[in-house]
Design a protein around this motif. Structure first.
Motif, PDB file in Angstrom:
ATOM      1  N   PHE A 235       0.841  -1.214   0.000  1.00 23.75           N
ATOM      2  CA  PHE A 235       0.000   0.000   0.000  1.00 23.75           C
ATOM      3  C   PHE A 235       0.869   1.254   0.000  1.00 23.75           C
ATOM      4  O   PHE A 235       0.471   2.306  -0.490  1.00 23.75           O
ATOM      5  N   HIS A 236       2.068   1.149   0.594  1.00 28.46           N
ATOM      6  CA  HIS A 236       2.869   2.349   0.846  1.00 28.46           C
ATOM      7  C   HIS A 236       4.171   2.419   0.063  1.00 28.46           C
ATOM      8  O   HIS A 236       4.756   3.482  -0.056  1.00 28.46           O
ATOM      9  N   TYR A 237       4.636   1.269  -0.421  1.00 29.85           N
ATOM     10  CA  TYR A 237       5.930   1.251  -1.115  1.00 29.85           C
ATOM     11  C   TYR A 237       5.779   1.774  -2.543  1.00 29.85           C
ATOM     12  O   TYR A 237       4.816   1.452  -3.244  1.00 29.85           O
ATOM     13  N   ILE A 238       6.747   2.603  -2.988  1.00 31.76           N
ATOM     14  CA  ILE A 238       6.703   3.139  -4.364  1.00 31.76           C
ATOM     15  C   ILE A 238       7.924   2.622  -5.123  1.00 31.76           C
ATOM     16  O   ILE A 238       9.060   2.972  -4.787  1.00 31.76           O
ATOM     17  N   PRO A 239       7.715   1.765  -6.148  1.00 37.04           N
ATOM     18  CA  PRO A 239       8.863   1.136  -6.820  1.00 37.04           C
ATOM     19  C   PRO A 239       9.502   2.035  -7.872  1.00 37.04           C
ATOM     20  O   PRO A 239       9.603   1.663  -9.036  1.00 37.04           O
ATOM     21  N   SER A 240       9.892   3.258  -7.503  1.00 41.19           N
ATOM     22  CA  SER A 240      10.539   4.108  -8.495  1.00 41.19           C
ATOM     23  C   SER A 240      11.893   4.549  -7.969  1.00 41.19           C
ATOM     24  O   SER A 240      12.101   4.689  -6.759  1.00 41.19           O
ATOM     25  N   GLU A 241      12.799   4.769  -8.914  1.00 43.58           N
ATOM     26  CA  GLU A 241      14.182   5.127  -8.609  1.00 43.58           C
ATOM     27  C   GLU A 241      14.240   6.301  -7.640  1.00 43.58           C
ATOM     28  O   GLU A 241      15.061   6.332  -6.734  1.00 43.58           O
ATOM     29  N   LYS A 242      13.351   7.301  -7.862  1.00 39.61           N
ATOM     30  CA  LYS A 242      13.426   8.524  -7.056  1.00 39.61           C
ATOM     31  C   LYS A 242      12.747   8.362  -5.698  1.00 39.61           C
ATOM     32  O   LYS A 242      13.111   9.040  -4.745  1.00 39.61           O
ATOM     33  N   GLU A 243      11.715   7.494  -5.630  1.00 31.97           N
ATOM     34  CA  GLU A 243      10.891   7.500  -4.412  1.00 31.97           C
ATOM     35  C   GLU A 243      10.988   6.251  -3.542  1.00 31.97           C
ATOM     36  O   GLU A 243      10.471   6.244  -2.424  1.00 31.97           O
ATOM     37  N   ALA A 244      11.621   5.193  -4.048  1.00 31.69           N
ATOM     38  CA  ALA A 244      11.629   3.922  -3.301  1.00 31.69           C
ATOM     39  C   ALA A 244      12.194   4.102  -1.888  1.00 31.69           C
ATOM     40  O   ALA A 244      11.551   3.737  -0.901  1.00 31.69           O
ATOM     41  N   TYR A 245      13.388   4.688  -1.814  1.00 32.03           N
ATOM     42  CA  TYR A 245      14.046   4.831  -0.507  1.00 32.03           C
ATOM     43  C   TYR A 245      13.220   5.715   0.428  1.00 32.03           C
ATOM     44  O   TYR A 245      13.034   5.389   1.613  1.00 32.03           O
ATOM     45  N   GLN A 246      12.698   6.828  -0.124  1.00 33.49           N
ATOM     46  CA  GLN A 246      11.861   7.734   0.687  1.00 33.49           C
ATOM     47  C   GLN A 246      10.621   7.014   1.200  1.00 33.49           C
ATOM     48  O   GLN A 246      10.195   7.220   2.337  1.00 33.49           O
ATOM     49  N   SER A 247      10.022   6.169   0.327  1.00 35.11           N
ATOM     50  CA  SER A 247       8.790   5.481   0.741  1.00 35.11           C
ATOM     51  C   SER A 247       9.081   4.476   1.862  1.00 35.11           C
ATOM     52  O   SER A 247       8.255   4.272   2.751  1.00 35.11           O
ATOM     53  N   ILE A 248      10.281   3.897   1.845  1.00 36.03           N
ATOM     54  CA  ILE A 248      10.670   2.975   2.926  1.00 36.03           C
ATOM     55  C   ILE A 248      10.821   3.761   4.235  1.00 36.03           C
ATOM     56  O   ILE A 248      10.336   3.348   5.286  1.00 36.03           O
ATOM     57  N   LEU A 249      11.447   4.957   4.132  1.00 36.81           N
ATOM     58  CA  LEU A 249      11.595   5.794   5.333  1.00 36.81           C
ATOM     59  C   LEU A 249      10.224   6.176   5.885  1.00 36.81           C
ATOM     60  O   LEU A 249       9.999   6.176   7.097  1.00 36.81           O
ATOM     61  N   ARG A 250       9.324   6.499   4.958  1.00 40.03           N
ATOM     62  CA  ARG A 250       7.960   6.875   5.366  1.00 40.03           C
ATOM     63  C   ARG A 250       7.268   5.703   6.076  1.00 40.03           C
ATOM     64  O   ARG A 250       6.622   5.893   7.097  1.00 40.03           O
TER      65      ARG A 250
END
Ligand code: HEM
Length: 214
Positions: free
Chosen positions: A55-70
C-alpha cells in the motif's frame, strides 16, 4: 510406464478425492516433521504483511528509498509491519532448509514421492529468488551493491552470461529498470508461482500421505 503415465500416477490426478483433514499420520514422527508446516505459516505471514507494505511502497528510482523511510517513521505500525515481513522471510528460508534436510535424511524423496521432491526443489529456488528480489527494494547502498554482485554472477556464465545479465537487470547496469523488474517479480510472478507450486506440493502430500520414518 511412459512419462505422461508416470506424471499422472505420481500426481494422483485419477485417484478419489480425500478431505483436507482426512490423512494418515505415521507413527514415530518427530518435531522435524513440523518444518514444512512452519515454512507454510511463515510464507502466509510474509504474504499478508507484504500485501500491506505494498500500500505504501513506491517502486521508483526517485521515491523507493523515501517510501521505505515513510513506512518506517510515519505509517501506522509501519515499522512493525516491515519487521514482521523481514523476520517471517528469514523463518521461511531457515525452515525450508530444515524441512529439505528432514526429507533428505528420512529418504522421503524415493518413489512414489520423487515428483514432490522435484516440486519442492523448484519451490526452494523460487523462494531464494523471492528473497533476492526483495533485498533490492529498500534501494539503499546495501541493497544496490548486493544486487550488483548477485547479478554479476549471472553475467559470468560462459557465452550467454552477458545477454542474460541484460535480461535480469533490464539495463546495462543496476538502475530504475532493474528496480521495476525486481518489484514485479517479487510481488507478482514469484508469489504466484510459489502458490501454484505449494498447491501441487500439498495435493501430492494429501494423496500420498507422509512417508513412514525409517
Ligand atoms: C515453502 C516451501 C515448502 C513448504 C511450505 C512445504 C510444506 C510441506 C509440508 C507441510 C509437508 C508435510 C510433512 C512435513 O511437514 O514434513 C511437506 C512434505 C514434503 N516436502 Fe515440502 N515444503 C516446502 C518445500 C520443500 C522442499 C524445498 C522440498 C525438497 C527439496 C520438499 C519436499 C517434500 C517432500 C518430498 C515431502 C513428503 C515427505 C514425506 O512424505 O515424508 N518440500 N512439505
Amino acid at each position: 510406464m511412459n512419462l505422461i503415465d508416470w506424471f499422472l500416477d505420481r500426481f494422483r490426478l485419477k485417484s478419489t478425492h480425500r478431505g483436507i483433514f482426512d490423512r494418515d499420520i505415521p507413527e514415530g514422527i518427530n518435531y522435524f516433521y513440523c518444518f514444512g508446516g512452519i515454512a507454510f505459516t511463515a510464507f502466509l505471514i510474509c504474504l499478508v504483511s507484504g500485501l500491506f507494505l505494498s500500500f505504501h511502497y513506491i517502486p521508483s528510482e526517485k521515491e523507493a528509498y523515501q517510501s521505505i523511510l515513510r513506512i518506517h517513521e510515519e505509517v501506522f505500525l509501519g515499522k512493525l509491519l516491515r519487521g514482521i515481513h523481514k523476520w517471517s522471510a528469514n523463518v521461511l528460508i531457515v525452515s525450508i532448509i530444515i524441512h529439505s534436510i528432514r526429507v533428505f535424511v528420512t529418504k522421503s524423496y524415493r518413489p512414489p514421492r520423487e515428483l514432490n521432491w522435484i516440486v519442492g526443489l523448484i519451490t526452494f529456488v523460487i523462494v531464494m529468488l523471492e528473497g533476492f528480489t526483495g533485498y533490492l527494494l529498500p534501494w539503499d547502498q546495501k541493497a544496490y551493491w548486493a544486487t550488483v554482485v548477485g547479478t554479476n554472477i549471472v553475467g559470468s556464465i560462459p557465452f550467454v552470461g552477458q545477454a542474460l545479465l541484460l535480461i535480469v537487470r533490464g539495463d546495462y547496469e543496476v538502475s530504475g529498470a532493474t528496480l521495476s523488474r525486481f518489484y514485479s517479480l517479487h510481488v507478482l510472478w514469484f508469489p504466484g508461482l510459489i502458490i501454484l507450486l505449494l498447491w501441487a506440493h500439498f495435493h501430492m502430500i494429501k494423496k500420498l500421505g507422509i512417508s513412514k520414518p525409517l
